[in-house]
Design an enzyme around this catalytic site. Structure first.
Site, PDB file in Angstrom:
ATOM      1  N   ASP A  52       0.812  -1.221   0.000  1.00  0.00           N
ATOM      2  CA  ASP A  52       0.000   0.000   0.000  1.00  0.00           C
ATOM      3  C   ASP A  52       0.844   1.269   0.000  1.00  0.00           C
ATOM      4  OD1 ASP A  52      -2.167  -1.624  -0.038  1.00  0.00           O
ATOM      5  OD2 ASP A  52      -3.152  -0.748   1.714  1.00  0.00           O
ATOM      6  N   ASN A  94      -4.692  -2.082  -4.218  1.00  0.00           N
ATOM      7  CA  ASN A  94      -5.924  -2.216  -3.428  1.00  0.00           C
ATOM      8  C   ASN A  94      -5.836  -1.305  -2.205  1.00  0.00           C
ATOM      9  OD1 ASN A  94      -8.410  -3.105  -2.667  1.00  0.00           O
ATOM     10  ND2 ASN A  94      -7.765  -5.129  -1.993  1.00  0.00           N
ATOM     11  N   ASP A 327     -10.721  -2.469  12.054  1.00  0.00           N
ATOM     12  CA  ASP A 327      -9.671  -3.387  11.590  1.00  0.00           C
ATOM     13  C   ASP A 327      -9.242  -4.350  12.695  1.00  0.00           C
ATOM     14  OD1 ASP A 327      -9.766  -2.311   9.112  1.00  0.00           O
ATOM     15  OD2 ASP A 327      -7.975  -1.058   9.340  1.00  0.00           O
ATOM     16  N   GLU A 355     -11.072  -4.982   2.041  1.00  0.00           N
ATOM     17  CA  GLU A 355     -10.338  -5.743   1.022  1.00  0.00           C
ATOM     18  C   GLU A 355     -11.195  -6.872   0.459  1.00  0.00           C
ATOM     19  OE1 GLU A 355      -9.154  -4.221   3.463  1.00  0.00           O
ATOM     20  OE2 GLU A 355      -7.050  -3.637   3.166  1.00  0.00           O
ATOM     21  N   HIS A 401      -4.956  -9.160   3.835  1.00  0.00           N
ATOM     22  CA  HIS A 401      -3.874  -9.316   4.804  1.00  0.00           C
ATOM     23  C   HIS A 401      -4.384  -9.637   6.204  1.00  0.00           C
ATOM     24  CE1 HIS A 401      -4.236  -4.797   5.878  1.00  0.00           C
ATOM     25  NE2 HIS A 401      -5.253  -5.121   5.126  1.00  0.00           N
ATOM     26  N   ARG A 402      -5.477  -9.000   6.595  1.00  0.00           N
ATOM     27  CA  ARG A 402      -5.952  -9.209   7.971  1.00  0.00           C
ATOM     28  C   ARG A 402      -6.563 -10.601   8.156  1.00  0.00           C
ATOM     29  NH1 ARG A 402      -4.384  -4.942  10.161  1.00  0.00           N
ATOM     30  NH2 ARG A 402      -4.532  -2.975   9.069  1.00  0.00           N
ATOM     31  N   LYS A 429       0.430  -6.382   2.106  1.00  0.00           N
ATOM     32  CA  LYS A 429      -0.303  -5.103   2.073  1.00  0.00           C
ATOM     33  C   LYS A 429       0.132  -4.189   3.217  1.00  0.00           C
ATOM     34  CE  LYS A 429      -5.024  -3.644   1.044  1.00  0.00           C
ATOM     35  NZ  LYS A 429      -4.905  -2.262   1.326  1.00  0.00           N
TER      36      LYS A 429
END
Ligand SMILES: Nc1ncnc2c1ncn2[C@@H]1O[C@H](COP(=O)(O)OP(=O)(O)OP(=O)(O)O)[C@@H](O)[C@H]1O
Ligand SMILES: Nc1ccn([C@H]2C[C@H](O)[C@@H](COP(=O)(O)O)O2)c(=O)n1
Length: 667
Positions: A52, A94, A327, A355, A401-402, A429
């Site tokens: 990112d 993204n 998040d 995402e 990613h999370r 990311k």
């Protein structure tokens, strides 16, 4: 970074020691843009290096900013006193933190720009921001589906005399984007300044707080009335603060806080120090600490750091409005699997436009682990998994990613089952080295998995083992190199390679000043990569390896090579002596003529001239000595699988062993 189709995380019991986290994504991309929009030079320290931030940096370069990058330090020369490119095609991957603010800033500045990203970015809504910008005279067109990127931007005719309405209930990034962009038009503002009015209940307020705090660092103080009305004064102008230190990412800290809270056994009791972010962080996700404490985690603040120790276990179930921490709340969803009752995470509808649709994804993947999950329009209710009911699962990560980082926390399950993470590369990311960092501080619940490849000289052990390690993302131990290094060290010290000098040879082996770096092998200051591959070095190694004291001296070094997430070890006694409990042992052979020819070709390719006959004789002599010695002779372990690769290609051998390994996996 693990650039693999999947990564298997063995069951983990605890984390301890210290960990330094990469810079915050939210802060990094905001300060990059602010530094780009102001006059003068800004030096950013501890900037996040990830997908990112890379797309943001590239966009700024294309727009004409000066960008110099040295590790995690970026020097940005802003557009305030440099010519801005009036046209550019910007690919933003993204990265919502790049797409939204750049759209607003460029639309206010004007030019001829195209902004686009990966397919998922083209499914993430931006219509509310575009509507707000159009209402103040910006020219923006959709080139695909209305309401979503890609976009083209033209030259505006700004009208700033009326309050600018923007919706706040879909993504707070729309408001952030407007706030950061509008000071660029402050000289055209009416006397009362530029006013933004939020429509609907503003979500993720802490992110707006970060935006305002960082704008203030760059000289623009926004007047805020509640969370509804924001005013940018007419004399606002961005000025470089000179230097900015980026805090470590509080959202990334959540995985390590959770891991600390889930730690069991003595090794977890001293706790884990998480460096780079403290309780006074400006990031909204620092409030995750309160939620984790509510669940029972023992977290203390230290200057610029957090310390976490296991507290209450099992964790306490929670019922929480997660809107301020969208998040980090994903981490709570996995912690809920370890709680003493059902947990409900509320007000998380924004998960659906991240995402991926994180609500659906999380529900689906937690169920694979054995959980019962109710998925509502804006909530998740998670029933914990009782000990004995955890399932080894292959977790899909949806290029999110999370999802991947959250999934790794399932490895702390009490049943000791491993977890497979699909497409682990997606962590790039925000945290490219997430798994390496986790493995560096985590204790495995049982032995680290080891695959042993033993066999005679030139059967292809090293080639096979290195390829397997690369395919699995594991460490690789070339145990023969240790004996070769011992032989070489003995020659350098003038010590004869015989039993009479066994104690001295063992001493040399125990104190080998060896270093493996970038595919090279160093003995002290000497690069011995080529020297240890000479045929003489192989023969010397065979001699010193027959001495029990030398073998004993190298024992712990070899055992210590078994580190998370796994090890492929090649040699003569990997399966019989060093790793007798290894879950897969392979005894690799090939006909002697075939092996001699392979070694001949290998040496010829290196420019070494030797006859096939002499090679074959040496090979047989070495094998005979290795088989005949009293200590740890070359022989298959009783439970080893035999693989004769005389008629197999390297790739076929690799596929065969991978198939054997996969057949032993619970996934
Ligand atoms: N299945 C195979 N088919 C053809 N060639 C192979 C195969 N496996 C390995 N080789 C080749 O054989 C040579 C010897 O392989 P390698 O060095 O891996 O053997 P090794 O068993 O580790 O040897 P050493 O015992 O000396 O450490 C290499 O050039 C390698 O590319
Ligand atoms: N585990 C091991 C590895 C190697 N040796 C000895 C015997 C070999 O002839 C010599 C060199 O090994 P190579 O690099 O060719 O694999 O080292 C051993 O005894 N035990």
């Amino acid at each position: 970074m693990y650039d693999l189709p999947s990564l298997d995380v063995p069951a983990l019991s605890a984390v301890n020691g210290r960990v330094r986290l990469p810079g915050s994504k939210s802060i990094s991309n905001r300060v990059l843009l602010l530094a780009a929009l102001c006059s003068g030079r800004t030096v950013l320290h501890e900037l996040l290096d990830s997908d990112d931030t890379r797309v943001m940096l590239q966009a700024l370069r294309l727009l004409g900013c000066g960008v110099a990058l040295e590790g995690t330090r970026a020097t940005i020369d802003g557009l305030g006193d440099r010519p801005r490119q009036a046209q550019a095609d910007l690919f933003l991957g993204n990265a919502g933190t790049a797409m939204r603010p750049l759209t607003a800033a460029l639309a206010v500045l004007g030019g001829a720009y195209t902004l686009h990203g990966v397919p998922r970015m083209h499914e993430r809504p931006i219509g509310d921001l575009v509507d707000a910008l159009r209402a103040l005279g910006c020219r923006i067109d959709y080139t695909g589906q209305a309401g979503y990127p890609p976009l083209t931007i033209g030259t505006p005719a700004l009208r700033l005399d009326q309050p600018i309405p923007v919706r706040g209930d879909v993504s707070s990034q729309f408001l952030t984007a407007l706030l950061m962009a509008l000071p660029l038009a402050a000289d055209q503002a009416p006397a009362g300044g530029i006013v933004i009015e939020v429509q609907g209940e503003l979500i993720s307020k802490p992110y707006i707080d970060i935006t305002l705090k960082l704008m203030a660092r760059f000289g623009v103080a926004v007047q805020r009335e509640g969370w509804q009305r924001f005013t940018i004064a007419r004399d606002s102008r961005y000025r470089s603060p000179g230097e900015i230190q980026v805090e470590a990412d509080a959202s990334s800290a959540s995985y390590f806080i959770a891991a600390g809270a889930l730690s069991t056994g003595a090794s977890g009791q001293n706790g884990l120090k998480i460096e780079g972010v403290g309780l006074d962080s400006i990031q909204g996700d620092i409030r995750f600490v309160d939620a984790a404490r509510q669940m029972g985690a023992d977290i203390t603040g230290e200057p610029g750091a957090l310390r976490v120790r296991p507290g209450r276990q099992p964790l306490a179930a929670i019922d929480l409005d997660c809107n301020p921490i969208p998040d980090a709340a994903m981490t709570l969803a996995v912690m809920a699997l370890y709680a003493d009752g059902p947990s409900t995470l509320r007000n998380i509808a924004s998960w659906r436009v991240k995402e991926t649709d994180r609500l659906a994804a999380m529900a689906c993947e937690l169920r694979k682990l054995g959980a019962t999950v109710d998925e509502g329009p804006d909530f998740l209710r998670i029933v914990p998994i009782a000990p004995g009911h955890w399932r080894a699962a292959s977790i899909a990560t949806y290029d999110d990613h999370r999802m991947a980082m959250c999934a790794s926390l399932a490895a702390f399950n009490p049943d000791g089952v491993p977890v497979r993470i699909e497409d682990p590369r997606c962590v790039a990311k925000t945290f490219p080295d997430y798994f390496e960092t986790l493995f560096g501080i985590a204790q495995p619940r049982a032995d680290v998995p080891v695959i042993c490849i033993d066999g005679p000289t030139a059967s292809g052990k090293g080639t096979l083992a290195a390829a397997l390690a690369a395919r699995l993302g594991w460490h690789y131990l070339d145990s023969g190199a240790l004996y070769r290094l011992t032989g070489l060290a003995a020659r350098r010290h003038g010590v004869a390679l015989d039993a009479a000098h066994e104690p001295r040879l063992a001493e040399l082996a125990r104190a080998l000043p060896l270093r493996f770096a970038d595919g090279r092998v160093w003995l002290g200051d000497e690069d011995v990569s080529e020297a240890i591959r000479a045929e003489q070095a192989g023969m010397d190694a065979s001699r010193v390896s027959a001495l029990p004291a030398v073998r004993a001296a190298l024992f712990e070094l070899q055992r210590g090579a078994a580190r998370l997430p796994g090890l492929v070890a090649d040699g003569r006694d990997m399966g019989t002596v060093i790793f007798p409990a290894a879950p897969l042992k392979v005894f690799l052979t090939a006909g002697v003529q075939e092996r001699a020819e392979r070694r001949h070709r290998q040496l010829q390719a290196r420019g070494v001239s030797v006859t096939l006959e002499s090679l074959r004789a040496d090979l047989q002599e070495r094998d005979a000595r290795d088989q005949a010695r009293a200590t740890a002779p070359l022989k298959p372990a009783p439970d080893a699988l035999l693989l004769d690769n005389s008629a197999l290609s390297i790739e076929q051998s690799v596929e065969q062993v991978l198939a054997w390994w996969q057949a032993r996996q619970p996934f």
